[in-house]
Design a protein around this motif. Sequence first.
Motif, PDB file in Angstrom:
ATOM      1  N   GLY A   7      27.019  20.767 -13.302  1.00 48.37           N
ATOM      2  CA  GLY A   7      27.037  19.720 -12.283  1.00 48.37           C
ATOM      3  C   GLY A   7      27.434  20.236 -10.913  1.00 48.37           C
ATOM      4  N   GLU A   8      27.426  21.559 -10.760  1.00 49.58           N
ATOM      5  CA  GLU A   8      27.837  22.128  -9.469  1.00 49.58           C
ATOM      6  C   GLU A   8      26.627  22.627  -8.685  1.00 49.58           C
ATOM      7  OE1 GLU A   8      30.666  25.081 -10.669  1.00 49.58           O
ATOM      8  OE2 GLU A   8      32.079  23.537 -11.354  1.00 49.58           O
ATOM      9  N   ILE A   9      26.750  22.558  -7.371  1.00 48.34           N
ATOM     10  CA  ILE A   9      25.657  22.991  -6.489  1.00 48.34           C
ATOM     11  C   ILE A   9      25.473  24.510  -6.584  1.00 48.34           C
ATOM     12  CG2 ILE A   9      25.113  23.324  -4.034  1.00 48.34           C
ATOM     13  CD1 ILE A   9      26.699  20.625  -3.638  1.00 48.34           C
ATOM     14  N   ILE A  10      24.231  24.934  -6.637  1.00 46.53           N
ATOM     15  CA  ILE A  10      23.942  26.370  -6.526  1.00 46.53           C
ATOM     16  C   ILE A  10      23.759  26.654  -5.044  1.00 46.53           C
ATOM     17  CG2 ILE A  10      22.327  28.218  -7.095  1.00 46.53           C
ATOM     18  CD1 ILE A  10      21.672  26.725  -9.688  1.00 46.53           C
ATOM     19  N   GLU A  11      24.699  27.365  -4.482  1.00 49.96           N
ATOM     20  CA  GLU A  11      24.678  27.607  -3.028  1.00 49.96           C
ATOM     21  C   GLU A  11      23.365  28.258  -2.598  1.00 49.96           C
ATOM     22  OE1 GLU A  11      28.108  29.663  -0.877  1.00 49.96           O
ATOM     23  OE2 GLU A  11      28.741  29.533  -2.972  1.00 49.96           O
ATOM     24  N   GLY A  12      22.825  27.780  -1.513  1.00 53.09           N
ATOM     25  CA  GLY A  12      21.655  28.421  -0.918  1.00 53.09           C
ATOM     26  C   GLY A  12      20.356  28.150  -1.653  1.00 53.09           C
ATOM     27  N   LEU A  13      20.339  27.162  -2.569  1.00 51.34           N
ATOM     28  CA  LEU A  13      19.090  26.874  -3.293  1.00 51.34           C
ATOM     29  C   LEU A  13      18.750  25.385  -3.194  1.00 51.34           C
ATOM     30  CD1 LEU A  13      16.818  28.058  -5.018  1.00 51.34           C
ATOM     31  CD2 LEU A  13      18.150  27.484  -7.058  1.00 51.34           C
ATOM     32  N   TYR A  14      17.541  25.108  -2.726  1.00 47.51           N
ATOM     33  CA  TYR A  14      17.089  23.735  -2.496  1.00 47.51           C
ATOM     34  C   TYR A  14      15.773  23.516  -3.237  1.00 47.51           C
ATOM     35  CZ  TYR A  14      20.510  23.546   1.266  1.00 47.51           C
ATOM     36  OH  TYR A  14      21.685  23.546   1.973  1.00 47.51           O
TER      37      TYR A  14
END
Length: 567
Positions: A526-533
């Motif tokens: 449930g955590e954001i993967i930094e730098g990936l959209y």
Amino acid sequence: MNRVPNAAQLPPIPREWDREADIVVIGSGATGMPAAIVAREAGCSVIVVEAEGDIGGHAITSGGNVPLGGGTSVQKQYGIQDTPDLLFRDLTDWSVVGPNGFPDYRYNDREVIRAFADNSAPCFEWLLAHGVVFVDKGPDESGGNSVGNSVPREMHCMVGAWDTVQTGRPADPAVQKTRSSGNGLMRPLEVAARKCGVDILLEHRMTHLHRETPYSGPVLGIAVDHNGATLNIRARKAVIVGTGGSTGNLNFRRMFDPRLTEEYCGLAGSPWSDQDASGELAAMAVGASLWGFFNQTGEFGANVTKAGSIGCQYNYRNLQWFPGSRVFHRARASGLKVANWQDLIMVNMLGRRFYDETGGQYVANNYDHVKDYVQGSYLNAKNFKFAPNNFLNAALAGIDDGHNGGGPIWAIFDSDALDREGWIPAPPHVDIAEGFFFSADRLADLAEKIVMKYQRVKMPPANLEETVARYNSFVDTGVDRDFGKPKPLYKIQKPPFYAAWATPVVHDTRAGLRINGQCQVVDMNGEIIEGLYCGGESAGGFSQHGLARSACQGYIAGNVAVEEPTR
Ligand SMILES: Cc1cc2nc3c(=O)[nH]c(=O)nc-3n(C[C@H](O)[C@H](O)[C@H](O)COP(=O)(O)OP(=O)(O)OC[C@H]3O[C@@H](n4cnc5c(N)ncnc54)[C@H](O)[C@@H]3O)c2cc1C
């Protein structure tokens, strides 16, 4: 097929990069182009990698019907009162079901829809400002699906004088200002992208993502295949995935529906571009989660469709390929467009009918499709009886031999039908060379001739003869005693006889990578993967057919990604 790498198989982060930019966008379709332009105009350097030899993805092959609402300038001009709140409530209304009883919106992710509702009108004005011209009329309800029931929102991109990808030529000047087409969306965006300095690398296919460590830290760039050579491209701020979904990947699509085996090869939008799940797989290999599976399997919209043309592989009802197209060598035939399903019967691999041929496909919600709609009222759902559109379910059911998938479906007709429809049973209209069209003077011979890679059992000639004889008897009595086809009209009796590929088509992806409202990809914790959209058909949580959600999520991703720190 794209194999799924595990973390241990991912290549190491390169010591030196071949190229670099602030933002790297994967895919030049409805999501990728807006993302790239927004980021470039905000002052970032941008590279777009595109697997194909031309831009546009499925978006450029599309009908160009774009349901952006929430209070656009054109809605206001036509006195239509829409707001972001109304749009949000429409697309999350549990009480809406389609005429077959399936709910389009019930499983939409609230955060994803809120972001769409808030950015929908700004995205529309942004498209106008970047050269997209819409047909000069008010919004209506036609062309898209799952766009909400309160007010009309569907706008139509003017085809204009661009060469269309389907023919390689411009549309007839008489309809250039009135016809809607994806060319009218994507070519102006291509001009805008090139003008502001987006670097578009064609025939560069992303193969995987580079993340600091396989399951932690930011995404640092991508690897691409370019004519057999590997290039590593660093993304100083972010990578945006706009790869268009997963319906072309057999194993991936069968996670949602095990019936969709290899014979469903007539993918809508192909062979212009594929939906091979490469974006999803690359993101999953660095920890990303998937989201919203019901939106893919629910029986609404265009996830699976009835064939519209027959006798060719790529048989989606709203897309035909013609010899002038730059991908015609891949499509091989235009197909015979069916005007009247009474002109033929449809049989499975065994030569047996399986349903009323005039049966329809799944449906979905738009303005005015729910009678007396009152937002959130239990009566909306209560007033519909569960009534699945069973033509497709019957076609996908199979032949009781233990295999998944329904196998090839063949349209069987005679030379009278040919005359009634005005069909020409020869190339480039039909694909004889690859086994998507057969003819013979006797039905038994026709059955014998049906040999091609997806016909895994022989069609017993006696079955086909028996099926046609029985059907002809239904024409005599006017009653289809097997499947209730409304008054069967035409006998199949005058040689030559024909068998044309009429297998259902796989179309939309409505489930994919888990994203938040900022279009940031979220992992299994449930955590954001930094730098990936991610946006568009590769993103999950949003049940809607195509362009609006894709363009809007590209617009959101571009705007948010530029704020990332430079790494
Ligand atoms: C015939 C047809 C008609 C349609 N009509 C409508 C309509 O009228 N209204 C509507 O709302 N929707 C419509 N749609 C749906 C709409 O076109 C899609 O939903 C939309 O284009 C999806 O946008 P996307 O950015 O996710 O993918 P796409 O527009 O398909 O773009 C994805 C791009 O990514 C590229 N790519 C994929 N993998 C890689 C990789 N590994 N490396 C590099 N590049 C890669 C592809 O080649 C492609 O160019 C239609 C679709 C079709 C096929």
